[in-house]
Design a protein around this motif. Structure first.
Motif, mmCIF file in Angstrom:
data_model
loop_
_atom_site.group_PDB
_atom_site.id
_atom_site.type_symbol
_atom_site.label_atom_id
_atom_site.label_comp_id
_atom_site.label_asym_id
_atom_site.label_seq_id
_atom_site.Cartn_x
_atom_site.Cartn_y
_atom_site.Cartn_z
ATOM 1 N N UNK A 77 16.736 -26.308 60.820
ATOM 2 C CA UNK A 77 16.731 -26.484 59.365
ATOM 3 C C UNK A 77 18.037 -27.109 58.888
ATOM 4 N N UNK A 78 19.148 -26.649 59.466
ATOM 5 C CA UNK A 78 20.441 -27.204 59.067
ATOM 6 C C UNK A 78 20.562 -28.667 59.500
ATOM 7 N N UNK A 79 20.033 -28.969 60.692
ATOM 8 C CA UNK A 79 20.082 -30.346 61.159
ATOM 9 C C UNK A 79 19.279 -31.251 60.226
ATOM 10 N N UNK A 80 18.073 -30.822 59.836
ATOM 11 C CA UNK A 80 17.244 -31.636 58.953
ATOM 12 C C UNK A 80 17.917 -31.862 57.608
ATOM 13 N N UNK A 81 18.557 -30.816 57.090
ATOM 14 C CA UNK A 81 19.193 -30.932 55.784
ATOM 15 C C UNK A 81 20.309 -31.969 55.802
ATOM 16 N N UNK A 82 21.127 -31.957 56.860
ATOM 17 C CA UNK A 82 22.228 -32.911 56.928
ATOM 18 C C UNK A 82 21.735 -34.321 57.203
ATOM 19 N N UNK A 83 20.684 -34.450 58.054
ATOM 20 C CA UNK A 83 20.181 -35.769 58.390
ATOM 21 C C UNK A 83 19.455 -36.415 57.215
ATOM 22 N N UNK A 84 18.747 -35.608 56.405
ATOM 23 C CA UNK A 84 17.946 -36.186 55.328
ATOM 24 C C UNK A 84 18.822 -36.886 54.305
ATOM 25 N N UNK A 85 20.032 -36.401 54.104
ATOM 26 C CA UNK A 85 20.936 -37.054 53.168
ATOM 27 C C UNK A 85 21.409 -38.398 53.699
ATOM 28 N N UNK A 86 21.570 -38.499 55.041
ATOM 29 C CA UNK A 86 22.056 -39.726 55.647
ATOM 30 C C UNK A 86 20.957 -40.758 55.839
ATOM 31 N N UNK A 87 19.712 -40.316 55.989
ATOM 32 C CA UNK A 87 18.619 -41.217 56.360
ATOM 33 C C UNK A 87 17.507 -41.188 55.315
ATOM 34 N N UNK A 88 17.884 -41.315 54.069
ATOM 35 C CA UNK A 88 16.876 -41.376 53.018
ATOM 36 C C UNK A 88 16.707 -42.837 52.598
ATOM 37 N N UNK A 89 15.495 -43.384 52.699
ATOM 38 C CA UNK A 89 15.295 -44.803 52.380
ATOM 39 C C UNK A 89 15.363 -45.097 50.892
ATOM 40 N N UNK A 90 15.379 -46.378 50.588
ATOM 41 C CA UNK A 90 15.301 -46.818 49.193
ATOM 42 C C UNK A 90 13.910 -46.503 48.630
ATOM 43 N N UNK A 91 13.777 -46.461 47.305
ATOM 44 C CA UNK A 91 12.444 -46.328 46.706
ATOM 45 C C UNK A 91 11.491 -47.385 47.264
ATOM 46 N N UNK A 92 10.231 -47.010 47.468
ATOM 47 C CA UNK A 92 9.301 -47.965 48.070
ATOM 48 C C UNK A 92 7.860 -47.486 47.946
ATOM 49 N N UNK A 93 6.940 -48.409 48.207
ATOM 50 C CA UNK A 93 5.518 -48.104 48.341
ATOM 51 C C UNK A 93 5.106 -48.396 49.774
ATOM 52 N N UNK A 94 4.439 -47.460 50.419
ATOM 53 C CA UNK A 94 3.825 -47.688 51.728
ATOM 54 C C UNK A 94 2.386 -48.129 51.480
#
Length: 515
Positions: free
Chosen positions: A11-28
């Protein structure tokens, strides 16, 4: 049982990684959204990213397909997320996520419909604040790839709007061509519309944690890399076995076969991770370059170093099953292989003289994908007693990397059996992903979708790599086509393939690892 100690919680790993690897706004934008892949894999994977905080706040999904599903699509995708993603129906983030899922019906070869798609996307940009960033995912049959890409270019949906942090990318599912000539032609078609840095040729195997862990295992541990070469390794085995048949996909499999469907892509990717030199970094170009070097160093594979198989009737998990030729929409005298085994060598300083044995097939004894590194046998005279006993229990050291199921790594080594004599036995040291990090409902697409939104092509195929692997496989396909097999079917469903596969290794004084 794993004895691995994890020093930081997942959980701690995900929390720290999500801040670093959050993409720009987008549509898939998913073309072919009415298919099984979208409901079972893509939408659950996107929602897992949402759960973990990796998706941007301004995000949306647009499903595109031919059928009129506007009224039912969001609810159907919600059902897929719940059933396929291990998600509770009342989870707080689920309803807001589904509110951002929309649908657009169109024929992929309808020129005028693309203007309507363009308008629909602009409306979603306004509603969801997605800033005209697009990830076009082509989850369609290969015959539609060129049309969709061409029309996106014609209607200028391939170009990002001007300004910083704007982008357009496309993800293309396999199969990427059916031989070298068709792969080159498709590459040329796609490159007319999208620059190579915009193209993400996806292989879902590379989304598996255990595949990515091959690089960490090799290059982050000082005790393995210096023995990862021809001086210490006797041979390498890669097995990609499935217990299922063709699952009603007769027309597709008749045009594919095991060599095209599994070996040219999945297995060659695994081989490259095992055999590549250390890249200068984990940047996309550095990793890709080392992988391509491996494929180009593989000597031409002689048909005599291959085995073809096709399953007949048999028993799987105690239940009788039909043979391949009895499957729906399969030719009763089909020459399509459901099993392929190869022996190949990589002619470079690290691997010269080390055989790589590959096997992949349908309706085998069990579902398992595993890489086996067998080391050379040490001199055993030291352990022979006065009666010549003691060394019989020593088998070569083996590192086995289990990709699926029961993901993990095992190391086999010799140990003394307790007692007054110098008796020995082989023992296994096991690492289990589930024991160490907990069970996961992720399906492998999470990492790949996130990387595509971030523009990170490390785990995707480049056109050079696609053409390099096809250049190895196409001559075999041509040779097999000229030399029909007279004894198909040549293995019973529920076994480990044709006897010729065992004979191929036996002629080298080796045998397949028992899985």
């Amino acid at each position: 049982m794993s004895t691995t100690q994890v020093n930081i919680s997942p959980e701690a790993m995900k929390a720290s990684q999500s801040l670093e690897r959050r993409p720009d706004p987008c549509i898939v934008v998913i073309f072919g959204a009415s298919g099984d892949l979208t409901k079972r894999k893509l939408l659950p994977a996107l929602y897992h990213l949402e759960q973990s905080g990796f998706l941007p706040e301004n995000f949306a999904v647009l499903g595109v397909a031919r059928r009129s599903l506007e009224a039912t699509f969001p609810a159907d995708m919600k059902d897929g997320i719940i059933k396929g993603g291990g998600v509770e129906e009342n989870e707080a983030k689920l309803a807001p996520f589904v509110d951002r899922v929309q649908y657009y019906a169109m024929n992929f070869d309808d020129d005028a419909a693309y203007e309507g798609l363009k308008k629909k996307l602009a409306e979603m940009d306004e509603k969801f604040g997605t800033k005209a960033n697009r990830l076009f995912y082509l989850a369609v049959a290969p015959e539609y790839f060129s049309d969709i890409v061409s029309y996106l270019g014609k209607h200028e949906m391939n170009k990002p709007v001007e300004g910083a942090n704007h982008w357009v990318r496309t993800v293309i599912e396999k199969p990427f061509g059916h031989d070298l000539e068709s792969a080159r032609a498709l590459n040329d078609e796609v490159n007319k519309v999208f620059d190579e840095h915009q193209i993400f040729r996806i292989d879902h195997y590379l989304g598996k944690e255990t595949v990515q862990n091959i690089l960490v295992f090799r290059f982050a541990n000082g005790i393995f890399e210096h023995v990862w070469n021809r001086n210490y390794i006797d041979h390498v085995e890669i097995t990609a076995a499935e217990s299922i048949g063709i699952e009603g996909r007769g027309p597709f499999y008749e045009g594919a076969g095991a060599l095209r469907d599994v070996v040219q892509n999945h297995v060659m990717e695994l081989l490259s991770f095992v055999a590549m030199e250390p890249p200068v970094s984990f940047e996309a170009d550095a990793v890709r370059n080392e992988k391509v070097k491996v494929w180009k160093a593989i000597q031409p594979i002689h048909p005599a170093d291959t085995v073809r198989g096709q399953y007949g009737p048999g028993n799987v998990d105690g239940k009788p099953v039909i043979g391949y030729r009895q499957e729906d929409r399969v030719h009763p005298r089909s020459q399509t292989e459901t099993y392929a085994a190869l022996r190949l060598e990589i002619e470079n300083w690290r691997w010269a003289g080390v055989p790589f044995y590959i096997r992949a097939g349908k309706r085998l004894a069990k579902r398992v994908t595993e890489i086996t590194i067998q080391f050379k046998q040490p001199p055993l005279l030291l352990f022979k007693g006065h009666e010549g006993k003691g060394a019989e229990g020593i088998k070569p050291n083996v590192i086995s990397m289990r990709i699926q199921p029961d993901e993990g790594i095992a190391l086999r080594f010799a140990a003394k059996v307790p007692g007054p004599n110098m008796s020995m036995s082989s023992v296994n040291m096991n690492f289990s992903y589930a024991d160490a990090f907990g069970a996961s409902s992720a399906n492998g697409y999470e990492r790949l979708l996130l990387d595509a939104m971030l523009g990170d092509g490390t785990l995707f195929a480049h056109r050079d790599g696609v053409e390099a692997t096809w250049s190895l496989i196409t001559p075999l396909l041509e040779a097999w086509a000229k030399d029909p097999v007279k004894d198909f079917p040549n293995y019973a469903a529920g076994t480990w393939g044709p006897a010729a596969s065992d004979a191929m290794l036996k002629s080298d004084g080796r045998k397949w690892r028992k899985l």
